[in-house]
Design a protein around this motif. Structure first.
Motif, short mmCIF file in Angstrom:
data_model
loop_
_atom_site.label_atom_id
_atom_site.label_comp_id
_atom_site.label_asym_id
_atom_site.label_seq_id
_atom_site.Cartn_x
_atom_site.Cartn_y
_atom_site.Cartn_z
N ARG A 328 0.83 -1.20 0.00
CA ARG A 328 0.00 0.00 0.00
C ARG A 328 0.87 1.26 0.00
NH1 ARG A 328 -1.34 3.61 3.37
NH2 ARG A 328 -0.25 2.64 5.11
N LYS A 331 2.45 1.76 -3.42
CA LYS A 331 1.47 2.25 -4.40
C LYS A 331 1.21 3.74 -4.20
CE LYS A 331 -1.69 1.17 -7.66
NZ LYS A 331 -2.79 0.24 -7.32
N HIS A 332 1.09 4.15 -2.95
CA HIS A 332 0.86 5.56 -2.63
C HIS A 332 2.00 6.43 -3.15
CE1 HIS A 332 -0.65 8.82 0.17
NE2 HIS A 332 0.57 9.26 -0.12
N GLU A 333 3.22 6.05 -2.79
CA GLU A 333 4.37 6.88 -3.17
C GLU A 333 4.61 6.84 -4.68
OE1 GLU A 333 5.60 8.93 -1.16
OE2 GLU A 333 4.59 8.14 0.61
N THR A 335 2.35 6.59 -6.93
CA THR A 335 1.35 7.46 -7.55
C THR A 335 1.85 8.89 -7.63
OG1 THR A 335 -0.44 6.08 -6.69
CG2 THR A 335 -1.04 8.29 -7.41
N HIS A 336 2.58 9.34 -6.60
CA HIS A 336 3.11 10.71 -6.62
C HIS A 336 4.03 10.93 -7.82
CE1 HIS A 336 1.28 11.90 -2.95
NE2 HIS A 336 2.05 11.19 -2.14
N GLU A 353 -2.12 14.15 -2.85
CA GLU A 353 -2.30 13.18 -1.77
C GLU A 353 -3.64 12.46 -1.88
OE1 GLU A 353 -0.05 12.21 0.03
OE2 GLU A 353 1.45 13.80 0.09
N ALA A 356 -3.27 9.75 -4.53
CA ALA A 356 -2.40 8.68 -4.01
C ALA A 356 -3.15 7.78 -3.03
CB ALA A 356 -1.17 9.28 -3.34
N GLN A 357 -4.00 8.39 -2.21
CA GLN A 357 -4.77 7.58 -1.25
C GLN A 357 -5.84 6.74 -1.95
OE1 GLN A 357 -5.48 9.65 2.83
NE2 GLN A 357 -5.12 11.32 1.37
N GLU A 360 -4.02 3.77 -3.44
CA GLU A 360 -3.59 2.75 -2.47
C GLU A 360 -4.77 1.98 -1.88
OE1 GLU A 360 -2.74 3.80 1.77
OE2 GLU A 360 -2.28 5.75 0.88
N LYS A 362 -7.55 3.45 -0.08
CA LYS A 362 -8.19 4.02 1.10
C LYS A 362 -9.58 4.53 0.76
CE LYS A 362 -4.60 5.43 4.35
NZ LYS A 362 -4.04 6.58 5.10
N TYR A 402 -4.80 14.97 5.27
CA TYR A 402 -4.91 13.79 4.42
C TYR A 402 -6.36 13.34 4.27
CZ TYR A 402 0.11 12.94 3.91
OH TYR A 402 1.43 13.05 3.56
#
Length: 463
Positions: A328, A331-333, A335-336, A353, A356-357, A360, A362, A402
């Protein structure tokens, strides 16, 4: 090198609670019996009680923040040295825009130097206004007429970095140094391109040479950062896949773990290409740290679980396999990296952000009720405060930032689709403001977006 536009003059409202608000214009007013301070942000006007204001500073410089994933430097550009520059500028830049007819006329004249100057000025105008894709086109045309002009090469290399072409920028930055071997600007730019291309030792050597020729605070700051990274990674090994350069300390990560991690990254990369309709142009650097080394290198706040400053930096102490939590985070990082390249590093932090969430996995469902109450009471963090980096926030503030970012991105996705989010990123890359990009795609400014989100949160979670 000029990458983001220079900060525009701004007024600064200092609140008694320690916060600051950067505004285009500030004035005092009275509403009924209450003294207020009104301030403009873009086309919107806001008001706060005067009693909450400690002081107002007029004509400061608004801070320029880099959203997660940004790696673009902001150093002073070399002074252009073109003959007849003022005369040509009057022809090429009219009413704040590039006159393409005048530009074409100058290009057709039998004077390569004047044509190069005209295209350079057009490119600089666009880069000053954040439209890096168009600036790139103009700089390429300028170099067609004067391929050995070091100033043109420096500006072009900087623009290539901002549009995700760091590998291509390297040869142009090297060429600039060959032409102007004693130019601190050319050597500094080469260092920035080397650092972005995952060639940190080369960048350190270039920046030291540049600083020996001329002190520069920004170059010194980047040099210190690169030296921290180099020291922490002095005995690191490296592996590569089709999209990634992985750096790791051999004794802390097994071969199986590294192989599985790269496979996970490659799979997530493919997911993002499908979701966002975009593929980054260069390999992405990923570094695995011990917990202490991570904070030593990044100087990130204690609440940070990973960071993307152009390179994915992941603390993996005590992790011996790719757990769902680690996947997770990756995937988040990752995406940035996509979002930053798609927007030419101009995406506001809240949208960066939020996307990205979403990617991942969320959802706002876990804290939707609290968010709905926050918006109903008007206690949310305003979007204009969420445009810059969250790194200065306390842990509680970051939690709210966030959560709001995720809710905003979810609202845009659910109401308009991911295609409109990618359209927003494309428009941002062309230099327009966030609110202008929102108005052009989803027909909302910040105030409307806030009101629509508040209604949706209330419908979904508070009724």
């Amino acid at each position: 090198m000029l990458l983001p536009a220079l900060p525009a003059p701004a007024d600064v409202i200092h609140l008694k609670n320690g916060r600051t608000i950067w505004a285009d214009q500030v004035r005092e007013s009275k509403n009924k019996n209450e003294d207020r301070v009104e301030y403009d942000l873009g086309e919107d006007t806001y008001a706060i009680p005067k009693s909450s204001v400690e002081r107002i500073d007029v004509g400061g410089a608004a801070p320029v923040h880099a959203a997660s994933g940004a790696s673009a430097p902001d150093i002073t550009p070399p002074t252009p040295s073109f003959d007849h520059e003022a005369d040509i500028a009057e022809k090429v830049i009219r009413d704040g825009k590039v006159d393409t007819d005048a530009l074409a006329s100058l290009a057709q004249a039998a004077n390569p130097e004047r044509a190069a100057t005209a295209y350079f000025l057009a490119g600089k105008h666009e880069s000053d206004h954040g439209n890096f894709p168009q600036a790139k086109h103009y700089y390429e045309s300028a170099l067609h007429f004067e391929p050995d002009n070091s100033t043109l090469l420096i500006y072009y290399a900087a623009c290539l970095m901002r549009t995700g072409h760091a590998a291509e920028a390297l040869s142009h930055a090297q060429h600039a140094v060959v032409i102007a071997p004693d130019s601190p600007d050319a050597i500094a730019m080469l260092g920035f391109v080397q650092f972005a291309s995952d060639r940190t030792p080369d960048a350190i050597r270039s920046w030291k040479k540049s600083l020996a020729l001329r002190p520069d605070a920004t170059v010194s700051r980047y040099l210190a950062r690169a030296e921290r990274e180099s020291s922490a990674e002095s005995d690191f090994s490296q592996r590569e896949s089709s999209h990634f350069n992985l750096h790791f300390e051999g004794k802390d990560t097994s071969e199986t773990f590294r192989r599985d991690l790269l496979a996970t990254l490659d799979s997530e990369y493919d997911d993002l290409v499908r979701d966002l309709g975009y593929s980054p142009r260069n390999n992405i650097a990923v570094t695995l740290y011990t917990q202490q080394a991570f904070f030593d290198v990044t100087r990130a706040p204690s609440w940070t679980g990973a960071i993307n400053d152009g390179k994915l930096r992941i603390p993996v102490s005590g992790v011996s396999s790719v757990t769902p939590e680690l996947a997770r985070v990756l995937k988040h990082e990752l995406t940035h990296s996509f979002v930053s390249q798609m927007s030419s590093n101009r995406c506001p932090a809240w949208l960066n952000e939020g996307i990205a969430q979403i990617e991942e996995g969320k959802s706002s469902a876990s804290n939707g009720h609290q968010l709905a109450q926050l918006f109903a009471a008007g206690n949310e963090i305003p979007f204009n405060r969420l445009e810059g980096s969250f790194m200065s926030f306390s842990a509680p503030e970051a939690t709210v930032a966030y959560a709001e970012s995720l809710a905003a991105a979810e609202y845009l996705r659910d109401a308009y689709g991911m295609s409109e989010i990618t359209s927003i990123l494309e428009r941002l890359s062309q230099g327009i403001s966030t609110e202008a990009a929102l108005r052009a795609t989803v027909h909302s400014d910040y105030r409307q977006l806030r009101d629509e989100m508040g209604r949706k949160l209330k419908e979904r979670y508070d009724e």
